[in-house]
Design an enzyme around this catalytic site. Structure first.
Site, short mmCIF file in Angstrom:
data_model
loop_
_atom_site.label_atom_id
_atom_site.label_comp_id
_atom_site.label_asym_id
_atom_site.label_seq_id
_atom_site.Cartn_x
_atom_site.Cartn_y
_atom_site.Cartn_z
CE LYS A 190 7.70 -3.68 1.17
NZ LYS A 190 8.43 -4.62 0.31
CG HIS A 234 3.96 -1.77 0.09
ND1 HIS A 234 4.84 -0.49 0.41
CD2 HIS A 234 4.52 -1.99 -1.39
CE1 HIS A 234 5.56 -0.12 -0.44
NE2 HIS A 234 5.21 -0.94 -1.71
N1 LIG Z 1 12.20 -4.00 -7.14
C1 LIG Z 1 10.71 -4.01 -7.55
O1 LIG Z 1 10.08 -3.16 -8.29
C2 LIG Z 1 9.87 -4.71 -6.46
C3 LIG Z 1 10.37 -5.53 -5.58
N2 LIG Z 1 9.44 -6.39 -5.00
C4 LIG Z 1 10.38 -6.92 -3.91
O2 LIG Z 1 10.50 -8.27 -4.29
C5 LIG Z 1 10.40 -9.29 -3.39
C6 LIG Z 1 9.22 -10.36 -3.78
O3 LIG Z 1 7.84 -10.01 -3.49
P1 LIG Z 1 6.72 -10.84 -3.91
O4 LIG Z 1 6.78 -11.27 -5.26
O5 LIG Z 1 5.37 -9.67 -3.45
O6 LIG Z 1 7.06 -11.61 -2.66
P2 LIG Z 1 6.46 -13.35 -2.62
O7 LIG Z 1 6.60 -13.80 -1.23
O8 LIG Z 1 5.08 -13.52 -3.26
O9 LIG Z 1 7.46 -13.99 -3.50
C7 LIG Z 1 8.77 -14.45 -3.24
C8 LIG Z 1 8.99 -16.03 -3.76
O10 LIG Z 1 10.38 -16.51 -3.57
C9 LIG Z 1 10.00 -17.59 -2.86
N3 LIG Z 1 11.27 -18.24 -2.33
C10 LIG Z 1 11.42 -18.16 -0.86
N4 LIG Z 1 12.53 -18.79 -0.51
C11 LIG Z 1 13.09 -18.93 -1.79
C12 LIG Z 1 14.39 -19.69 -2.11
N5 LIG Z 1 15.41 -20.15 -0.93
N6 LIG Z 1 14.72 -19.84 -3.36
C13 LIG Z 1 13.88 -19.48 -4.46
N7 LIG Z 1 12.58 -19.01 -4.08
C14 LIG Z 1 12.34 -18.50 -2.85
C15 LIG Z 1 8.85 -17.55 -2.29
O11 LIG Z 1 8.26 -18.77 -1.70
P3 LIG Z 1 7.40 -18.74 -0.28
O12 LIG Z 1 6.12 -18.19 -0.54
O13 LIG Z 1 7.30 -20.10 -0.07
O14 LIG Z 1 8.24 -18.20 0.55
C16 LIG Z 1 7.79 -16.95 -3.04
O15 LIG Z 1 7.47 -17.82 -4.08
C17 LIG Z 1 10.18 -8.81 -2.12
O16 LIG Z 1 11.43 -8.51 -1.63
C18 LIG Z 1 9.29 -7.15 -2.63
O17 LIG Z 1 9.71 -6.09 -1.45
C19 LIG Z 1 8.25 -6.39 -5.03
C20 LIG Z 1 7.56 -5.62 -5.95
C21 LIG Z 1 8.24 -4.73 -6.91
O1 LIG Z 2 6.56 -6.00 -1.67
C1 LIG Z 2 6.23 -5.25 -2.66
O2 LIG Z 2 4.94 -5.44 -2.90
C2 LIG Z 2 6.96 -4.09 -3.06
N1 LIG Z 2 8.08 -3.89 -2.71
C3 LIG Z 2 9.14 -2.92 -3.20
C4 LIG Z 2 9.59 -2.05 -1.99
O3 LIG Z 2 9.75 -2.73 -0.80
O4 LIG Z 2 9.82 -1.01 -2.31
C5 LIG Z 2 8.52 -2.12 -4.35
C6 LIG Z 2 7.28 -1.97 -4.61
O5 LIG Z 2 6.75 -0.94 -3.82
C7 LIG Z 2 6.44 -3.23 -4.16
#
Ligand SMILES: NC(=O)C1=CN([C@@H]2O[C@H](COP(=O)(O)OP(=O)(O)OC[C@H]3O[C@@H](n4cnc5c(N)ncnc54)[C@H](OP(=O)(O)O)[C@@H]3O)[C@@H](O)[C@H]2O)C=CC1
Ligand SMILES: O=C(O)C1=N[C@H](C(=O)O)C[C@H](O)C1
Length: 286
Positions: A168, A164
């Site tokens: 992450k 990743h």
């Molecule tokens: N299930 C799936 O298919 C996937 C899951 N994921 C998961 O999704 C999550 C997010 O990933 P990603 O978008 O890359 O991460 P990011 O850090 O880019 O996005 C998370 C967002 O949530 C914000 N945030 C932090 N605290 C709060 C709060 N209290 N209330 C609301 N928003 C808040 C962050 O702000 P700030 O940047 O200021 O912290 C940021 O804008 C991770 O856990 C990742 O592993 C990701 C991709 C695919």
């Molecule tokens: O943080 C990410 O980017 C992703 N998180 C998810 C995970 O923890 O499995 C899904 C995807 O692989 C991307």
């Protein structure tokens, strides 16, 4: 009459939140309609994008919806791509508003998983560490391969490699852990399967009933998983890789639509669902 689904995105200013907003706004569809109207773009109150238009933040067009710490009243479904720290408030809000929820955030604690199961007694929730079609199909394939090889002469060693992006926060990925959980079930071993995270030093020979995990963090990789099935004399590698984040965003939107419309047009009842349910793979012969 506008019968699109009113969607709120939690974590809207993040990498994933932006792609969900972009696809839900119809930016990347042929006819400019996704079936959704974005009515809420929630992030934390000190996020630098607070107050800016969520569509502009996502790089598409103005949606007249500001990134805000306040929850919209009118959301019919919520998609959460945030952080474990933000998760509890999101679930509490969805329960109190009786609003269906798609949880994509990974790295949840055991206690948070319990509270998710409790919340699912009152609202419908889809929870999956990967919303990607290819990943969920690969999970089914990994189960099949494990079953086919579990009694092979000489044995099979199963290791999970995930790559990743450098940003992450959790390791190993939620997807790698889910692969491990499904494979451990399919191993059907007499002794409990050991989940071994990395190796260092004089580890001795690999035991037969373990699954190894290796988390690689490199550049801007949007997510890649390789399951290695190593035997004496040959190996299989099952590799599934995203080329960008839209596989996850479109999967989350499909999950939200499924919660609202179900399989026969009606909303899903309260319950804890996963992407196998959404994709019609729940009963696959795994
Ligand atoms: N299930 C799936 O298919 C996937 C899951 N994921 C998961 O999704 C999550 C997010 O990933 P990603 O978008 O890359 O991460 P990011 O850090 O880019 O996005 C998370 C967002 O949530 C914000 N945030 C932090 N605290 C709060 C709060 N209290 N209330 C609301 N928003 C808040 C962050 O702000 P700030 O940047 O200021 O912290 C940021 O804008 C991770 O856990 C990742 O592993 C990701 C991709 C695919
Ligand atoms: O943080 C990410 O980017 C992703 N998180 C998810 C995970 O923890 O499995 C899904 C995807 O692989 C991307």
């Amino acid at each position: 009459m506008n019968n699109t689904i009113k969607l709120a995105v939690h974590g809207a200013a993040g990498r994933m939140g932006q792609r969900v907003v972009a696809l839900a706004s119809g930016a990347d569809t042929v006819d400019d309609t996704s079936g959704f109207t974005v009515v809420g773009a929630i992030d934390h109150s000190s996020h630098p994008k607070i107050g800016q238009d969520a569509g502009v933040v996502a790089g598409v067009r103005s949606l007249d919806v500001p990134v805000s710490a306040d929850w919209p009243e009118k959301a019919e479904v919520v998609i959460d791509f945030s952080l474990p720290e933000a998760f509890d408030a999101c679930v509490a809000r969805c329960v109190s508003a009786a609003c269906p929820l798609v949880v994509a955030t990974t790295g949840l604690s055991d206690q948070q998983k319990e509270s998710l199961a409790e919340a699912a007694q009152t609202i419908p929730i889809v929870w999956a560490p990967s919303m990607s079609l290819a990943v969920n199909l690969s999970m089914r394939m990994a189960q099949q391969i494990t079953k086919a090889l579990r009694d092979v002469a000489g044995g099979v060693d199963i290791e999970i490699l995930e790559r990743h992006h450098r940003f992450k926060a959790d390791a190993p990925s939620g997807t790698a852990l889910k692969f491990g959980e499904l494979i451990a079930d399919a191993m059907n071993a007499d002794d409990p399967v050991k989940h071994v995270h990395g190796r260092e030093g004089h580890t001795g020979q690999r035991s037969r009933n373990e699954i190894g995990y290796h988390a690689i963090r490199v550049g801007d990789n949007p997510g890649e998983h390789t399951i290695v099935f190593g035997m004496l004399g040959e190996k299989i590698e099952l590799n599934v890789a995203a080329s960008n984040r839209d596989c996850y965003a479109s999967g989350a939107l499909a999950a939200a639509k499924w919660l609202m419309r179900g399989n026969d047009g009606g909303p899903m009842p309260a319950g804890l669902y996963n992407m196998f349910d959404v994709l019609g793979m729940a009963d696959a012969d795994a």
